[in-house]
Scaffold this motif. Structure first.
Motif, short mmCIF file in Angstrom:
data_model
loop_
_atom_site.label_atom_id
_atom_site.label_comp_id
_atom_site.label_asym_id
_atom_site.label_seq_id
_atom_site.Cartn_x
_atom_site.Cartn_y
_atom_site.Cartn_z
N GLY A 7 0.78 -1.23 0.00
CA GLY A 7 0.00 0.00 0.00
C GLY A 7 0.81 1.27 0.00
N GLY A 8 1.51 1.54 -1.10
CA GLY A 8 2.31 2.76 -1.18
C GLY A 8 1.50 4.03 -1.01
N GLY A 9 0.26 4.05 -1.52
CA GLY A 9 -0.61 5.21 -1.36
C GLY A 9 -1.50 5.10 -0.14
N ALA A 10 -2.11 3.94 0.04
CA ALA A 10 -2.98 3.71 1.20
C ALA A 10 -3.14 2.21 1.44
CB ALA A 10 -4.35 4.34 0.98
N PHE A 11 -3.27 1.84 2.70
CA PHE A 11 -3.46 0.47 3.14
C PHE A 11 -4.78 0.43 3.90
CE2 PHE A 11 -3.23 -2.65 6.54
CZ PHE A 11 -2.72 -3.78 5.91
N PHE A 12 -5.66 -0.52 3.54
CA PHE A 12 -6.97 -0.61 4.19
C PHE A 12 -7.17 -1.98 4.81
CE2 PHE A 12 -7.35 2.28 0.61
CZ PHE A 12 -7.90 3.40 1.22
N GLY A 38 1.07 -0.84 -5.13
CA GLY A 38 1.77 0.44 -5.15
C GLY A 38 0.87 1.62 -4.83
N GLY A 39 -0.35 1.59 -5.36
CA GLY A 39 -1.31 2.65 -5.07
C GLY A 39 -2.13 2.33 -3.84
N LEU A 40 -2.82 1.18 -3.87
CA LEU A 40 -3.75 0.81 -2.81
C LEU A 40 -3.62 -0.68 -2.48
CD1 LEU A 40 -6.87 2.52 -4.41
CD2 LEU A 40 -5.48 3.44 -2.53
N TYR A 41 -3.75 -1.01 -1.21
CA TYR A 41 -3.69 -2.40 -0.78
C TYR A 41 -4.88 -2.67 0.14
CZ TYR A 41 -1.61 -6.81 0.78
OH TYR A 41 -1.36 -8.13 1.03
N GLY A 64 11.76 -7.79 -7.83
CA GLY A 64 11.92 -7.27 -9.19
C GLY A 64 10.75 -7.50 -10.12
N ALA A 65 9.75 -8.28 -9.72
CA ALA A 65 8.59 -8.55 -10.58
C ALA A 65 7.41 -7.66 -10.18
CB ALA A 65 8.18 -10.02 -10.47
N ALA A 66 6.65 -7.20 -11.18
CA ALA A 66 5.49 -6.35 -10.92
C ALA A 66 4.48 -7.07 -10.03
CB ALA A 66 4.83 -5.96 -12.23
N ALA A 67 3.85 -6.31 -9.12
CA ALA A 67 2.93 -6.92 -8.14
C ALA A 67 1.81 -5.96 -7.76
CB ALA A 67 3.70 -7.35 -6.90
N GLY A 68 0.85 -5.79 -8.63
CA GLY A 68 -0.31 -4.95 -8.30
C GLY A 68 0.04 -3.49 -8.17
N GLY A 69 0.52 -2.89 -9.24
CA GLY A 69 0.94 -1.50 -9.21
C GLY A 69 -0.13 -0.52 -8.79
N GLY A 70 -1.37 -0.74 -9.24
CA GLY A 70 -2.46 0.16 -8.87
C GLY A 70 -3.17 -0.30 -7.62
N VAL A 71 -3.71 -1.53 -7.66
CA VAL A 71 -4.52 -2.07 -6.57
C VAL A 71 -4.15 -3.54 -6.35
CG1 VAL A 71 -6.86 -2.62 -5.81
CG2 VAL A 71 -6.46 -0.57 -7.18
N MET A 72 -4.01 -3.91 -5.08
CA MET A 72 -3.78 -5.31 -4.75
C MET A 72 -4.59 -5.68 -3.52
SD MET A 72 -0.24 -7.32 -4.05
CE MET A 72 -0.22 -9.06 -3.67
N PHE A 73 -5.16 -6.89 -3.54
CA PHE A 73 -5.84 -7.45 -2.38
C PHE A 73 -5.03 -8.62 -1.86
CE2 PHE A 73 -9.73 -5.87 -4.64
CZ PHE A 73 -10.00 -4.87 -3.73
N ASP A 74 -5.00 -8.78 -0.56
CA ASP A 74 -4.38 -9.94 0.05
C ASP A 74 -5.33 -11.11 -0.13
OD1 ASP A 74 -3.58 -11.95 1.96
OD2 ASP A 74 -2.29 -10.41 2.82
N ALA A 75 -4.91 -12.12 -0.85
CA ALA A 75 -5.77 -13.27 -1.16
C ALA A 75 -5.82 -14.29 -0.03
CB ALA A 75 -5.28 -13.93 -2.44
N THR A 76 -5.05 -14.11 1.02
CA THR A 76 -4.97 -15.07 2.10
C THR A 76 -6.18 -15.01 3.03
OG1 THR A 76 -2.59 -14.77 2.07
CG2 THR A 76 -3.48 -15.90 3.98
N TYR A 77 -6.77 -13.83 3.17
CA TYR A 77 -7.83 -13.62 4.14
C TYR A 77 -9.18 -13.41 3.48
CZ TYR A 77 -3.87 -13.26 7.23
OH TYR A 77 -2.72 -13.54 7.91
#
Length: 166
Positions: A7-12, A38-41, A64-77
């Motif tokens: 969450g570079g921009g915001a973590f929720f 990178g933007g939101l997590y 070094g590999a791209a990983a949800g540059g704009g938005v990413m959700f944690d798939a574990t929970y």
């Protein structure tokens, strides 16, 4: 660089925050083993909503590999969600949406040229986010929200009733 960065921009988490007329720009997370967004997590029941928001030029990397540059959700929970309406989501790397589908094309969300006046300064605090004449964000916001000039709102912080006050 850290073991995990999210969450570079915001973590929720457990969040139902609401953003209107926001810019989430130029954030990067870099980690060696875990992270992203990178933007939101979004994590564990996160459910923020965004209207007239610009999510632009964010990036995230794990080893070094791209990983949800704009938005990413944690798939574990438990499932998390983010609702975007009348927003622009563009230039967020080669993997802009991780563990979620792209909201572009739904709910009047776009992926278009932002044409910000000047984003050349090293610090985003010094960027001029006024929208240039060729910006796809002009008059593309929620038609129920008017700009200070009385026209349809722009996407990003320069739109809405206080947009000209910047």
């Amino acid at each position: 660089e850290t073991y995990a960065a999210v969450g570079g921009g915001a973590f929720f988490t457990y969040s139902s925050a609401y953003f209107e007329q926001a810019d989430i720009l130029g954030n990067t997370t870099t980690a060696t083993t875990a992270g992203g967004g990178g933007g939101l997590y979004g994590y564990y029941y996160a459910a923020p909503a965004f209207t007239n928001t610009s999510l632009w030029n964010n990036a995230a990397f794990i080893a070094g590999a791209a990983a949800g540059g704009g938005v990413m959700f944690d798939a574990t929970y438990a499932p998390a969600s983010m609702a975007f309406t009348y927003s622009s989501l563009s230039e967020n790397g080669t993997d802009p949406f991780r563990n979620t589908s792209s909201p572009v094309g739904a709910d009047d969300n776009i992926e278009g040229a932002t044409a910000y006046t000047d984003v050349s300064a090293e610090s985003a605090l010094d960027w001029d986010l006024t929208l240039g004449a060729g910006s796809a964000l002009r008059n593309a916001g929620d038609p129920e929200i008017a700009d200070a000039a009385g026209t349809r709102s722009d996407i990003g912080s320069r739109g809405g009733s206080s947009g000209d006050a910047w």
